[in-house]
Design a protein around this motif. Structure first.
Motif, PDB file in Angstrom:
ATOM      1  N   VAL A   1       2.275   7.043  -3.858  1.00 19.71           N
ATOM      2  CA  VAL A   1       3.066   7.919  -2.996  1.00 19.71           C
ATOM      3  C   VAL A   1       2.867   9.365  -3.419  1.00 19.71           C
ATOM      4  N   GLU A   2       3.036  10.232  -2.437  1.00 26.35           N
ATOM      5  CA  GLU A   2       2.929  11.647  -2.733  1.00 26.35           C
ATOM      6  C   GLU A   2       4.337  12.216  -2.799  1.00 26.35           C
ATOM      7  N   GLU A   3       4.676  12.748  -3.954  1.00 24.15           N
ATOM      8  CA  GLU A   3       5.997  13.374  -4.118  1.00 24.15           C
ATOM      9  C   GLU A   3       5.825  14.755  -4.710  1.00 24.15           C
ATOM     10  N   ASP A   4       6.336  15.755  -4.024  1.00 24.04           N
ATOM     11  CA  ASP A   4       6.197  17.155  -4.438  1.00 24.04           C
ATOM     12  C   ASP A   4       4.749  17.512  -4.755  1.00 24.04           C
ATOM     13  N   GLY A   5       3.874  17.085  -3.881  1.00 23.14           N
ATOM     14  CA  GLY A   5       2.462  17.422  -4.078  1.00 23.14           C
ATOM     15  C   GLY A   5       1.782  16.647  -5.182  1.00 23.14           C
ATOM     16  N   LYS A   6       2.500  15.717  -5.791  1.00 21.87           N
ATOM     17  CA  LYS A   6       1.882  14.925  -6.862  1.00 21.87           C
ATOM     18  C   LYS A   6       1.710  13.477  -6.407  1.00 21.87           C
ATOM     19  N   LEU A   7       0.642  12.878  -6.903  1.00 18.39           N
ATOM     20  CA  LEU A   7       0.397  11.483  -6.578  1.00 18.39           C
ATOM     21  C   LEU A   7       1.002  10.588  -7.651  1.00 18.39           C
ATOM     22  N   ILE A   8       1.795   9.650  -7.205  1.00 20.09           N
ATOM     23  CA  ILE A   8       2.423   8.752  -8.172  1.00 20.09           C
ATOM     24  C   ILE A   8       2.075   7.304  -7.854  1.00 20.09           C
ATOM     25  N   ALA A   9       1.526   6.629  -8.846  1.00 20.85           N
ATOM     26  CA  ALA A   9       1.140   5.222  -8.666  1.00 20.85           C
ATOM     27  C   ALA A   9       2.314   4.320  -9.013  1.00 20.85           C
ATOM     28  N   LYS A  10       2.508   3.304  -8.168  1.00 23.29           N
ATOM     29  CA  LYS A  10       3.560   2.326  -8.445  1.00 23.29           C
ATOM     30  C   LYS A  10       2.934   0.938  -8.456  1.00 23.29           C
ATOM     31  N   LYS A  11       3.134   0.243  -9.556  1.00 17.31           N
ATOM     32  CA  LYS A  11       2.509  -1.068  -9.678  1.00 17.31           C
ATOM     33  C   LYS A  11       3.400  -2.138  -9.044  1.00 17.31           C
ATOM     34  N   SER A  12       2.760  -3.040  -8.303  1.00 20.97           N
ATOM     35  CA  SER A  12       3.546  -4.077  -7.643  1.00 20.97           C
ATOM     36  C   SER A  12       3.777  -5.252  -8.586  1.00 20.97           C
ATOM     37  N   ASN A  13       4.816  -6.017  -8.301  1.00 20.59           N
ATOM     38  CA  ASN A  13       5.114  -7.181  -9.134  1.00 20.59           C
ATOM     39  C   ASN A  13       4.216  -8.352  -8.775  1.00 20.59           C
ATOM     40  N   ASP A  14       3.718  -8.294  -7.546  1.00 23.85           N
ATOM     41  CA  ASP A  14       2.866  -9.379  -7.071  1.00 23.85           C
ATOM     42  C   ASP A  14       1.506  -8.798  -6.680  1.00 23.85           C
ATOM     43  N   LEU A  15       0.590  -8.808  -7.622  1.00 26.05           N
ATOM     44  CA  LEU A  15      -0.704  -8.164  -7.379  1.00 26.05           C
ATOM     45  C   LEU A  15      -1.514  -8.885  -6.302  1.00 26.05           C
ATOM     46  N   VAL A  16      -1.365 -10.192  -6.211  1.00 26.26           N
ATOM     47  CA  VAL A  16      -2.080 -10.947  -5.178  1.00 26.26           C
ATOM     48  C   VAL A  16      -1.655 -10.459  -3.791  1.00 26.26           C
ATOM     49  N   GLU A  17      -0.356 -10.272  -3.634  1.00 23.35           N
ATOM     50  CA  GLU A  17       0.180  -9.824  -2.358  1.00 23.35           C
ATOM     51  C   GLU A  17      -0.279  -8.397  -2.041  1.00 23.35           C
ATOM     52  N   SER A  18      -0.173  -7.517  -3.015  1.00 27.07           N
ATOM     53  CA  SER A  18      -0.568  -6.127  -2.766  1.00 27.07           C
ATOM     54  C   SER A  18      -2.077  -6.022  -2.526  1.00 27.07           C
ATOM     55  N   PHE A  19      -2.849  -6.873  -3.188  1.00 30.09           N
ATOM     56  CA  PHE A  19      -4.300  -6.887  -2.964  1.00 30.09           C
ATOM     57  C   PHE A  19      -4.610  -7.233  -1.507  1.00 30.09           C
ATOM     58  N   LYS A  20      -3.870  -8.207  -0.992  1.00 31.69           N
ATOM     59  CA  LYS A  20      -4.110  -8.643   0.387  1.00 31.69           C
ATOM     60  C   LYS A  20      -3.702  -7.578   1.409  1.00 31.69           C
ATOM     61  N   ASN A  21      -2.809  -6.704   1.007  1.00 29.80           N
ATOM     62  CA  ASN A  21      -2.314  -5.697   1.954  1.00 29.80           C
ATOM     63  C   ASN A  21      -2.863  -4.300   1.700  1.00 29.80           C
ATOM     64  N   ALA A  22      -3.970  -4.224   0.976  1.00 26.88           N
ATOM     65  CA  ALA A  22      -4.487  -2.911   0.584  1.00 26.88           C
ATOM     66  C   ALA A  22      -5.276  -2.268   1.711  1.00 26.88           C
ATOM     67  N   SER A  23      -4.603  -2.048   2.825  1.00 22.82           N
ATOM     68  CA  SER A  23      -5.275  -1.530   4.001  1.00 22.82           C
ATOM     69  C   SER A  23      -4.621  -0.226   4.443  1.00 22.82           C
ATOM     70  N   ASN A  24      -5.444   0.759   4.789  1.00 17.17           N
ATOM     71  CA  ASN A  24      -4.942   2.065   5.222  1.00 17.17           C
ATOM     72  C   ASN A  24      -5.778   2.564   6.397  1.00 17.17           C
ATOM     73  N   PRO A  25      -5.125   3.223   7.359  1.00 15.46           N
ATOM     74  CA  PRO A  25      -5.882   3.666   8.535  1.00 15.46           C
ATOM     75  C   PRO A  25      -6.987   4.677   8.213  1.00 15.46           C
TER      76      PRO A  25
END
Lengths: 292, 215
Positions: free
Chosen positions: A11-35
């Protein structure tokens, strides 16, 4: 802004990029789609939540292997069944559309009303569904049987699959059987006649008759083409089932055979064929020299 | 014996020169293992064919690579020998050949397997990072379009790409030469074409095109 990445979110907060790790990597891997393309480089931002690049790639690889293996297994199991069922549904849908249109026409001859308008709309809806199913069948058959599709086209490939019952069974059919798949009735009729000692001809082709390479040839050549094509389809089915990779030479050889057969008839009437431009479509050319 | 690219050698064997990659792994697709080398067969791999046709790309050991059309991993296995400090993101949409590919991906630490459709790069852009090199071997009618879409999404500025084009799959009625001219021109509109050439006699009616993304 928020982006879906394989390890969770950025996420971008105050011009900074912040990474947030998911609890379910399999799920987040499957949804790693962006327009759109990500405006940052993944491993760099990922370092916020991973100890090291080594850790980052090690984890990514582990998840990718897990998700991909599961996906592969699932696809292999179901896809041929899916095509067959879709095809059967498509046939029923066609019947229904024709029947409903007929009924609608009957009603409209008597009276056109809001109800008939509504009726017509529903039929149009069914037609859209039909197109969608056709597209889906084409997509899936190209994926699970690339060689069959390359030679025969999606429609015939799917029909062959349906008649055989599964890709596995199709792969084990002899070419002679593939040649007459869909013409069982006339085959058994012919065989029965022969058994009674009467003259009879076995069919030259079943489903594959609708292939333009067969249909556009004069009758006396269709048998040869069908036999050749069936032989290649038998190889294609085996390739598709056991290997799954496209072999360009197969479809190419079928095309060559067709060209060869198509040209053959020109020999006895050389003068006539010379006048015609070479590139002309087979259909038109065919009808002229009708000897024998 | 001569090293022409990192870990890629021309070695002499029974009086013949053959292409091979230095590898600590075993045979993957039936290729011969000669000491610490794996023979790289040009009729099986278009990349090997391109190199043997004399076009050598200096692939660096730490390159990040996006490979489209990985199939069962014949070429990827050698590329993985080359980029031994890098990463290969290998995309393939058909499950069958990927079964074999997964064996390779299990054993190599620098391969990330992705069962995805290369024509929809947005579906995997949260996984694949910016790469130095994109390699594409997909015999599809819209393969150029797919190549562009992935270059836009993933290739670094100044990064390079190689696309293997099959004339027949783009237009089965036109003469291959005509198709190839058209393809090179189309690629040249958006990218810098560094080289192109035929893959005969190893692969019939195929060409490679080597491009670079400029700003």
């Amino acid at each position: 802004m928020k982006w879906n990445v394989w390890f969770g979110e950025v996420v971008e907060e105050d011009g900074k990029l912040i990474a947030k790790k998911s609890n379910d990597l399999v799920e987040s891997f499957k949804n790693a789609s962006n327009p759109e393309a990500l405006p940052f480089n993944l491993p760099e931002v990922g370092l916020q939540v991973f100890e090291s690049l080594e850790d980052y790639y090690k984890t990514l690889r582990k998840i990718a292997l897990k998700v991909t293996s599961e996906k592969v297994e699932r696809e292999l199991k179901r896809e041929d069944r899916y095509v067959i069922l879709l095809l059967k549904a498509l046939d029923k849908l066609n019947e229904s559309i024709n029947m409903l249109e007929e009924k609608l026409r009957d009603i409209e001859e008597v009276k056109i009303s809001d109800t008939t308008e509504d009726f017509r709309e529903r039929i149009e809806e069914l037609k859209r569904l039909r197109r969608r199913i056709e597209k889906e069948i084409e997509d899936v058959i190209t994926k699970i049987a690339p060689n069959l599709t390359e030679i025969a086209g999606a429609v015939i490939a799917a029909r062959l699959l349906e008649k055989a019952g599964s890709l596995e069974r199709l792969a084990f059919l002899p070419a002679s059987k593939i040649q007459i798949l869909g013409a069982e009735k006339s085959l058994y009729k012919a065989l029965a006649r022969m058994r009674r000692g009467k003259p009879a001809k076995t069919p030259k082709h079943g489903i594959i008759f609708i292939h333009p390479f067969i249909r556009t040839l004069p009758k006396r050549k269709r048998g040869r083409m069908a036999r050749f094509m069936a032989a290649k389809l038998a190889i294609a089915a085996k390739l598709d089932y056991f290997k799954g990779e496209l072999d360009e030479n197969l479809a190419e050889s079928v095309r060559k055979k067709y060209e060869e057969l198509r040209r053959e008839k020109d020999k006895p009437k050389k003068e006539e064929s010379k006048q015609e431009p070479k590139e002309e479509k087979p259909k038109k050319k065919k009808k002229k020299p009708k000897h024998r | 014996m001569k090293e022409i690219i990192h870990n890629v050698f021309i070695i002499e064997r029974e009086g013949k020169e053959i292409l091979a990659t230095k590898s600590k792994y075993g045979s993957h697709y039936g290729e011969r293992k000669i000491g610490e080398f794996r023979e790289w067969i040009p009729s099986r791999s278009k990349l090997a064919a391109m190199i043997l046709k004399g076009h050598i790309i200096d692939i660096k050991p730490d390159w990040k690579v996006l490979y489209l059309g990985a199939a069962s991993g014949t070429t990827v296995s050698h590329l993985a020998d080359i980029v031994d400090e890098g990463i290969i993101y290998a995309v393939e949409y058909s499950a069958k050949p990927f079964v074999k590919f997964l064996q390779l991906a299990e054993e190599r630490r620098n391969i990330i397997p992705l069962l995805e459709d290369a024509s929809t790069p947005w579906k995997y852009n949260g996984i694949v990072e910016k790469v130095d090199f994109i390699y594409q071997d997909i015999a599809q009618k819209n393969q150029i379009e797919i190549f562009f879409a992935n270059i836009d999404m993933f290739l670094k500025d100044g990064g390079e790409g190689v696309i293997m084009v099959k004339a027949r799959s783009i237009d089965s009625t036109a003469e291959p030469e005509v198709v190839f001219d058209r393809v090179v021109e189309e690629l040249g509109e958006k990218l810098e074409v560094l080289a192109h050439g035929s893959l005969e006699p190893f692969h019939k009616d195929h060409i490679y095109v080597h491009v670079r993304k400029t700003k």
